[in-house]
Design a protein around this motif. Structure first.
Motif, PDB file in Angstrom:
ATOM      1  N   UNK A 296       0.859  -1.179   0.000  1.00 35.67           N
ATOM      2  CA  UNK A 296       0.000   0.000   0.000  1.00 35.67           C
ATOM      3  C   UNK A 296       0.894   1.228   0.000  1.00 35.67           C
ATOM      4  N   UNK A 297       0.352   2.345  -0.394  1.00 36.01           N
ATOM      5  CA  UNK A 297       1.148   3.566  -0.393  1.00 36.01           C
ATOM      6  C   UNK A 297       1.122   4.252  -1.732  1.00 36.01           C
ATOM      7  N   UNK A 298       2.075   5.153  -1.892  1.00 36.47           N
ATOM      8  CA  UNK A 298       2.043   6.035  -3.055  1.00 36.47           C
ATOM      9  C   UNK A 298       2.338   5.300  -4.350  1.00 36.47           C
ATOM     10  N   UNK A 299       3.044   4.130  -4.301  1.00 36.40           N
ATOM     11  CA  UNK A 299       3.341   3.433  -5.559  1.00 36.40           C
ATOM     12  C   UNK A 299       2.094   2.809  -6.170  1.00 36.40           C
ATOM     13  N   UNK A 300       1.121   2.484  -5.346  1.00 37.67           N
ATOM     14  CA  UNK A 300      -0.059   1.792  -5.843  1.00 37.67           C
ATOM     15  C   UNK A 300      -0.934   2.658  -6.736  1.00 37.67           C
ATOM     16  N   UNK A 301      -0.727   3.962  -6.734  1.00 39.38           N
ATOM     17  CA  UNK A 301      -1.546   4.843  -7.573  1.00 39.38           C
ATOM     18  C   UNK A 301      -0.763   5.315  -8.800  1.00 39.38           C
ATOM     19  N   UNK A 302       0.310   4.583  -9.155  1.00 37.54           N
ATOM     20  CA  UNK A 302       1.141   5.035 -10.285  1.00 37.54           C
ATOM     21  C   UNK A 302       0.357   5.056 -11.586  1.00 37.54           C
ATOM     22  N   UNK A 303      -0.675   4.206 -11.694  1.00 38.44           N
ATOM     23  CA  UNK A 303      -1.453   4.175 -12.929  1.00 38.44           C
ATOM     24  C   UNK A 303      -2.526   5.238 -13.002  1.00 38.44           C
ATOM     25  N   UNK A 304      -2.681   6.042 -11.940  1.00 35.95           N
ATOM     26  CA  UNK A 304      -3.718   7.079 -11.919  1.00 35.95           C
ATOM     27  C   UNK A 304      -3.174   8.457 -11.567  1.00 35.95           C
ATOM     28  N   UNK A 305      -1.930   8.519 -11.121  1.00 41.36           N
ATOM     29  CA  UNK A 305      -1.416   9.779 -10.593  1.00 41.36           C
ATOM     30  C   UNK A 305      -1.321  10.868 -11.662  1.00 41.36           C
ATOM     31  N   UNK A 457      -8.979   2.336 -16.489  1.00 34.88           N
ATOM     32  CA  UNK A 457     -10.021   2.337 -15.469  1.00 34.88           C
ATOM     33  C   UNK A 457      -9.461   2.998 -14.208  1.00 34.88           C
ATOM     34  N   UNK A 458     -10.115   4.051 -13.719  1.00 27.72           N
ATOM     35  CA  UNK A 458      -9.618   4.720 -12.514  1.00 27.72           C
ATOM     36  C   UNK A 458      -9.644   3.819 -11.299  1.00 27.72           C
ATOM     37  N   UNK A 459      -8.643   3.942 -10.467  1.00 24.94           N
ATOM     38  CA  UNK A 459      -8.554   3.157  -9.236  1.00 24.94           C
ATOM     39  C   UNK A 459      -9.456   3.776  -8.174  1.00 24.94           C
ATOM     40  N   UNK A 460     -10.108   2.942  -7.404  1.00 27.94           N
ATOM     41  CA  UNK A 460     -10.967   3.433  -6.338  1.00 27.94           C
ATOM     42  C   UNK A 460     -10.111   3.959  -5.183  1.00 27.94           C
ATOM     43  N   UNK A 461     -10.461   5.137  -4.715  1.00 27.99           N
ATOM     44  CA  UNK A 461      -9.720   5.759  -3.618  1.00 27.99           C
ATOM     45  C   UNK A 461     -10.278   5.255  -2.293  1.00 27.99           C
ATOM     46  N   UNK A 462      -9.446   4.727  -1.409  1.00 23.57           N
ATOM     47  CA  UNK A 462      -9.933   4.216  -0.124  1.00 23.57           C
ATOM     48  C   UNK A 462     -10.462   5.336   0.766  1.00 23.57           C
ATOM     49  N   UNK A 463     -11.175   4.953   1.800  1.00 23.10           N
ATOM     50  CA  UNK A 463     -11.706   5.925   2.753  1.00 23.10           C
ATOM     51  C   UNK A 463     -10.559   6.701   3.405  1.00 23.10           C
ATOM     52  N   UNK A 464     -10.702   8.004   3.423  1.00 20.11           N
ATOM     53  CA  UNK A 464      -9.633   8.871   3.907  1.00 20.11           C
ATOM     54  C   UNK A 464      -9.902   9.311   5.349  1.00 20.11           C
ATOM     55  N   UNK A 465      -8.824   9.490   6.087  1.00 15.99           N
ATOM     56  CA  UNK A 465      -8.946  10.043   7.432  1.00 15.99           C
ATOM     57  C   UNK A 465      -9.238  11.538   7.333  1.00 15.99           C
ATOM     58  N   UNK A 466      -9.531  12.147   8.460  1.00 17.77           N
ATOM     59  CA  UNK A 466      -9.889  13.574   8.448  1.00 17.77           C
ATOM     60  C   UNK A 466      -8.754  14.429   7.887  1.00 17.77           C
TER      61      UNK A 466
END
Length: 613
Positions: A296-305, A457-466
């Motif tokens: 998990x982390x910033x590498x997992x969104x490389x296809x959408x960043x 296909x856009x990646x689903x963004x997980x629930x974010x903290x405040x």
């Protein structure tokens, strides 16, 4: 004079005394040499001319010309040529009836006598306007040898305070309470009475050129205006002004405060870049692809960043205008630091800024077009038109409405119609074509290549903290940059609205650099946190994070209006907030552009070193 007195005696008792002295001149000010009558040459002058500028007040945004108050006038009145900056600032300099000759003493010289017949409407109107000027504490602004007359007086703890100007008079209300300058003399105690300050004693000192390498003498020291204001000196020394205004210590405090913030942020960013981020990259590049998918982390969104943002057209236009403002501000402050735009060169700062903005249409069009093409946009005509017209159009419309109010009020700050036409000619005749040229080259070049491919296909963004949600991050992002500038902002607002002299461009340039660094680091830091939370919507967020500093500027301007100013009247209030909105919009584009490109560089850099199959 009492409120019912129909006479106004303009009496000048001028004592011209010449004494040796010494001093220095600001960079950008060409000193003038003076010689006694009979020994004049092409290198020096005999006559000393006192000029008068517009009158203004801290209780009103509306300045007025000297002649508007029906003071004694020069029989051969002349106006020196004014540059664009002086016209836009509303300066109206003209010759005065006060004439001096070098090395010639004059005593009790009467300039003119004024009397008013209150039974006549025209003369009663003039008298009422003069009384209104004293009630609102309107200030004279005189100029001798291109140096301002400055009223200096002692305040608490025997500290000397200098104000660039002196009041035309003062007023004691019906309860016997003296207003403004009336408090300096206990004899000003008659109820419901206006006191006109119409008697001045002038003392000018000089510095001889013998042994200095120049001919004649130069005026360097004091000009006293006593009159009704007994034992209150007025001085017009540039060096005295710079030394006597106790701002330097506060400015250094502001700089040190900003540097501490920058060092703190730099340490945070360095920790991320050198430790956390470095370890992440090394670990991601060592594991195989199957294991990486479980990370998990910033590498997992490389296809959408690098997925194009929504409303990319508007964002690209903002970036183009922000780049134009950034370059204009940098060059203007740099020239000011070198002394070319010192207070002695009246209007030079505004003239330089306007001319630079007009000539920098090319980078605005280029940046806007290049980013819009990178976002995948195809409506290039709309893009270039919005870049050339949107933000400048909003500013001009606001400025035009403010000018209408000034014109209705008869203020000297109202821009003449010819000047408005000239500004429009600069805009449409030079800036707009240059924007088209820049856009042509921007669209001609290839779009900026991203280091990783974008998934279909856009990646689903997980629930974010405040704290990783968009709004809290944007609100927090503007706090630190504003903390670096708010003390400097106080002096800038003072120079604009309280008519204080601003000359510390070296401090301002240093704060400008600190602001750029702080906006960049704060945006990069928050961008990293959001990417680690697998939220890849960073395009607009990076712009809004640093541009939210403009919101705090607006809040501070509102606080300044209610806590520091005594402005009264609907017209003055509308003018204050109208001009403030122009400042806020410019600052919004400027800071937002800084944060965006810092974040764009950061994101491109970290994903360029990650191995993605």
């Amino acid at each position: 004079m009492g409120s019912g007195t129909p006479s106004f005696l303009g009496l000048l008792c001028a004592l011209l005394t010449l004494r040796p002295g010494s001093g220095f001149y600001l960079p950008g000010l060409a000193p003038v040499s003076f010689c006694p009558a009979g020994s004049s040459s092409s290198d020096c002058q005999v006559n000393i001319q006192l000029f008068v500028n517009r009158l203004d007040s801290i209780e009103s945004v509306l300045p007025y010309e000297y002649d508007f108050f029906d003071f004694c006038k020069d029989d051969q009145e002349k106006r020196p040529s004014e540059n664009l900056g002086q016209v836009l600032f509303g300066e109206r300099i003209e010759t005065s009836p006060y004439k001096f000759s070098f090395m010639k003493t004059e005593t009790c010289a009467k300039v003119c006598t004024k009397s008013y017949d209150v039974s006549k409407q025209e003369e009663r109107t003039k008298l009422e306007f003069l009384k209104k000027g004293m009630q609102l504490n309107y200030q004279h602004h005189w100029i001798v040898d291109n140096m301002p007359v400055t009223w200096c007086y002692t305040v608490e703890d025997n500290q000397k305070y200098c104000n660039p100007g002196f009041p035309i008079g003062c007023y004691v209300d019906g309860n016997g309470h003296p207003k403004d300058a009336c408090v300096i003399n206990v004899s000003f105690n008659e109820k419901n009475t206006f006191y006109v300050f119409n008697h001045v004693d002038i003392t000018i000192t000089y510095h001889s050129g013998e042994g200095e390498g120049w001919t004649g003498a130069r005026l360097v020291a004091r000009l006293y205006l006593l009159g009704v204001l007994k034992k209150v000196p007025f001085q017009y020394l540039w060096d005295y002004i710079l030394v006597s205004m106790p701002h330097t210590n506060i400015q250094w405090f502001s700089i040190m405060n900003s540097l501490v913030i920058v060092l703190f942020l730099s340490g945070m960013v360095a920790m991320i870049m050198l430790r956390t981020l470095h370890k992440d990259i090394a670990r991601y590049n060592q594991v195989d692809q199957e294991e990486a998918q479980e990370e998990s982390g910033w590498k997992q969104v490389h296809g959408d960043v690098f997925r194009p943002p929504r409303n990319g057209m508007v964002l690209s236009v903002f970036l183009g205008q922000g780049a134009q403002i950034f370059i204009m501000t940098f060059i203007t402050l740099f020239l000011a630091c070198l002394g070319f735009l010192s207070p002695a060169n009246r209007g030079a700062l505004m003239t330089c800024a306007v001319v630079l903005w007009v000539l920098l249409g090319t980078p605005a069009g280029y940046v806007s077009a290049r980013m819009y093409k990178t976002f995948g946009g195809e409506k290039w005509k709309t893009n270039v038109l919005l870049t050339a017209l949107l933000c400048p159009g909003i500013i001009f419309a606001d400025f035009f409405v403010m000018n209408l109010i000034l014109w209705v009020e008869g203020s000297s700050a109202a821009i003449p119609f010819g000047t408005l036409v000239a500004v429009l000619a600069l805009w449409f005749g030079i800036s707009v074509p240059l924007t088209f040229v820049g856009a042509y080259f921007g669209f001609k070049k290839q779009a900026i290549e991203h280091p990783v491919r974008t998934n279909q296909i856009p990646r689903q963004i997980p629930e974010q903290s405040f704290f990783t949600k968009p709004l809290p991050g944007i609100i927090m992002g503007g706090i630190l940059p504003f903390g670096c500038i708010f003390i400097q902002l106080f002096f800038i607002l003072n120079s604009i609205w309280s008519h204080q002299m601003y000359y510390m461009f070296g401090f301002l340039f240093l704060v400008f650099i600190i602001l750029v660094i702080t906006c960049s680091e704060a945006t990069v830091l928050l961008c990293y946190f959001h990417l680690c939370a697998e939220d890849y919507h960073w395009w607009w967020r990076s712009f809004l994070t640093s541009s939210f500093t403009a919101f705090y500027l607006l809040v501070y301007a509102v606080h300044y209006f209610f806590s520091k100013l005594q402005i009264i009247g609907a017209a003055s209030t509308i003018l204050y907030f109208g001009y403030t909105m122009i400042m806020v919009l410019i600052f919004f584009l400027f800071t937002g552009t800084i944060g965006f490109f810092a974040c764009f560089w950061f994101v491109s850099k970290i994903y360029s070193v990650v191995k993605v199959d």
